[in-house]
Scaffold this motif. Sequence first.
Motif, PDB file in Angstrom:
ATOM      1  N   ALA A 306       0.818  -1.214   0.000  1.00  0.00           N
ATOM      2  CA  ALA A 306       0.000   0.000   0.000  1.00  0.00           C
ATOM      3  C   ALA A 306       0.850   1.262   0.000  1.00  0.00           C
ATOM      4  O   ALA A 306       0.291   2.370   0.119  1.00  0.00           O
ATOM      5  CB  ALA A 306      -0.935  -0.010   1.207  1.00  0.00           C
ATOM      6  N   GLY A 307       2.168   1.110  -0.147  1.00  0.00           N
ATOM      7  CA  GLY A 307       3.034   2.290  -0.238  1.00  0.00           C
ATOM      8  C   GLY A 307       4.107   2.378   0.824  1.00  0.00           C
ATOM      9  O   GLY A 307       4.879   3.347   0.831  1.00  0.00           O
ATOM     10  N   GLY A 308       4.192   1.402   1.722  1.00  0.00           N
ATOM     11  CA  GLY A 308       5.210   1.429   2.764  1.00  0.00           C
ATOM     12  C   GLY A 308       6.531   0.843   2.292  1.00  0.00           C
ATOM     13  O   GLY A 308       6.596   0.084   1.324  1.00  0.00           O
ATOM     14  N   LEU A 309       7.617   1.195   2.973  1.00  0.00           N
ATOM     15  CA  LEU A 309       8.952   0.665   2.687  1.00  0.00           C
ATOM     16  C   LEU A 309       9.468  -0.053   3.924  1.00  0.00           C
ATOM     17  O   LEU A 309       9.486   0.527   5.017  1.00  0.00           O
ATOM     18  CB  LEU A 309       9.907   1.788   2.304  1.00  0.00           C
ATOM     19  CG  LEU A 309      11.373   1.367   2.123  1.00  0.00           C
ATOM     20  CD1 LEU A 309      11.537   0.518   0.860  1.00  0.00           C
ATOM     21  CD2 LEU A 309      12.292   2.584   2.072  1.00  0.00           C
ATOM     22  N   VAL A 310       9.892  -1.298   3.757  1.00  0.00           N
ATOM     23  CA  VAL A 310      10.499  -2.066   4.848  1.00  0.00           C
ATOM     24  C   VAL A 310      12.015  -2.018   4.682  1.00  0.00           C
ATOM     25  O   VAL A 310      12.547  -2.390   3.629  1.00  0.00           O
ATOM     26  CB  VAL A 310      10.015  -3.522   4.844  1.00  0.00           C
ATOM     27  CG1 VAL A 310      10.752  -4.335   5.918  1.00  0.00           C
ATOM     28  CG2 VAL A 310       8.509  -3.588   5.059  1.00  0.00           C
ATOM     29  N   ILE A 311      12.709  -1.546   5.713  1.00  0.00           N
ATOM     30  CA  ILE A 311      14.175  -1.597   5.751  1.00  0.00           C
ATOM     31  C   ILE A 311      14.530  -2.803   6.615  1.00  0.00           C
ATOM     32  O   ILE A 311      14.287  -2.805   7.825  1.00  0.00           O
ATOM     33  CB  ILE A 311      14.768  -0.311   6.342  1.00  0.00           C
ATOM     34  CG1 ILE A 311      14.251   0.905   5.575  1.00  0.00           C
ATOM     35  CG2 ILE A 311      16.291  -0.364   6.312  1.00  0.00           C
ATOM     36  CD1 ILE A 311      14.558   2.228   6.263  1.00  0.00           C
ATOM     37  N   GLU A 312      15.030  -3.849   5.983  1.00  0.00           N
ATOM     38  CA  GLU A 312      15.293  -5.111   6.680  1.00  0.00           C
ATOM     39  C   GLU A 312      16.762  -5.209   7.062  1.00  0.00           C
ATOM     40  O   GLU A 312      17.648  -5.264   6.202  1.00  0.00           O
ATOM     41  CB  GLU A 312      14.916  -6.294   5.792  1.00  0.00           C
ATOM     42  CG  GLU A 312      15.172  -7.644   6.451  1.00  0.00           C
ATOM     43  CD  GLU A 312      14.697  -8.809   5.593  1.00  0.00           C
ATOM     44  OE1 GLU A 312      14.569  -9.919   6.138  1.00  0.00           O
ATOM     45  OE2 GLU A 312      14.458  -8.606   4.388  1.00  0.00           O
ATOM     46  N   ASP A 313      17.041  -5.240   8.357  1.00  0.00           N
ATOM     47  CA  ASP A 313      18.402  -5.433   8.872  1.00  0.00           C
ATOM     48  C   ASP A 313      18.557  -6.907   9.226  1.00  0.00           C
ATOM     49  O   ASP A 313      18.096  -7.364  10.260  1.00  0.00           O
ATOM     50  CB  ASP A 313      18.624  -4.542  10.095  1.00  0.00           C
ATOM     51  CG  ASP A 313      20.042  -4.646  10.636  1.00  0.00           C
ATOM     52  OD1 ASP A 313      20.870  -5.348  10.012  1.00  0.00           O
ATOM     53  OD2 ASP A 313      20.328  -4.041  11.684  1.00  0.00           O
TER      54      ASP A 313
END
Length: 505
Positions: A306-313
């Motif tokens: 829906a437009g979100g960004l996941v920054i995966e560490d």
Amino acid sequence: MDQAKDGGPERDGARGGRAGADFLQLDAAQAPRGGLAGWLAERLRGAIADGRLPTGSRLPATRALAAELGVSRGVVTEAYRRLSEGGQISGRGRNGTVVVAAPAPAAPVVPPVRAPGAPASGELFSADPGADVFAALRAAPARYDLTPGVPSLSAFPRAAWLRAERAVLDRLSAADLGYGDPAGAPALRRAVAGWLARSRGVRADPDEVLIVAGVSQALSMLVPVLKEAGIGAVAVEEPGSLGVRRHLANRGAETPPVPVDEHGVRVGELHATGARAVMLTPAHQFPTGVVLGGERRRELAAWARAGGLVIEDDYDAEHRYDRPPVAAFRSLLPDRVCYLGSISKLLAPALRTGWIVPPPELRGPLAAAKRDDDLGNAVLPQLVLARLMESGDMERHLRFLRRRHRRRRDAMIGALAAGLPDARVHGAAAGLHLTVTFDGGFDDTELAAAALAEGVKTQPLSWHRQLPGRPGLVLGYAACSPGAVAEAVALLARARRRLPGRPRR
């Protein structure tokens, strides 16, 4: 009769004066009864420490030394195992057993003296840690270091690294010594793409991989790029890494907290923050150790679509012991995930090498940011690392680390059960640390300060919170031998007994 145990016919022969070795003038008759393996390990350790066995020295074969001493081969094997566990020696297959490092100097039993200008333990562990708190904690003298985030540095694969370095130098052309590609050496980008596909389920073309100087640089580059795209807030896990939160905030990002429970981040509360980006550790949440559950993954994927960004560490997911592997979240939704990783927990933080696999719209801006920042990482270490990854040495090293770290984790769990029975242990199935929580009645910064006064460094759980919660500690176990882990936890338990809120037995 078990000939591998201390004692037995060979042991009786040693008492009779038949046994002795020219090597280090070892005489098994000097060993205390029932303690042959420990005696031999201490004699070898002492010879390494005082220089009689310098780095690179080859130890006798276990069978040969056992015959000279008149003891069972199992005694020598056990002594070698203890030194290997402590990082002083390493088996080299047909090349025998070699000294790889001297033991650290014995630390004083008394609490360490504070250096001039260094903060006292009470000042260091304040409720609002200062900007330089991690540097101050690293510099603080202590007998045992249980701070999280460091693998077994004594296990660094020196021989494999040297082999890879020689192979690289043998094939290196003069042109290869010029300025490299700011996005990273093509060989390493290929190797990282292959490594991620094999070990983390991440499918990426080498051109999608950007080599950086660790996750810290990745975040420093990422925040301005996101702000240019109109994203000024990056939601973070609660509890979550203080260091990550600091990096984000230092570059001007807001960091609204999103609570984590036994299934991972609460996506419903992520919606409530209004943030368009979130920083997560889905495979092994820091510091609780929980894995993002299947239903939460689906909810998070819907939020991202829906437009979100996941920054995966993906900071330490390779280190797992009691659970099956968990694929990286990026394998589920590559176009909405900016994937971050490094070799700090696989090899050593000192190498300062990591990677970003961004979604398509961020690749160009991040590559430009890396070019403008430092023109790219040093090329030679990149080529050596690529060789390690492609040769299979990295997989072999990881298998070795898992065995070593499991023993150290087990030692910490056992010591906590014995010395701190009121502690609840979290995150034991994977990673390089445990988190322990208590019911309350005291401030965990007071416990961390009391522990440092006993000679043990650790981090209070409250450092990694933005919201109130139960007191606790984050305890790294990977960098200490099992014996050192047990001794450190015993000192920690002594510090705990001096504080209020501890149930009496």
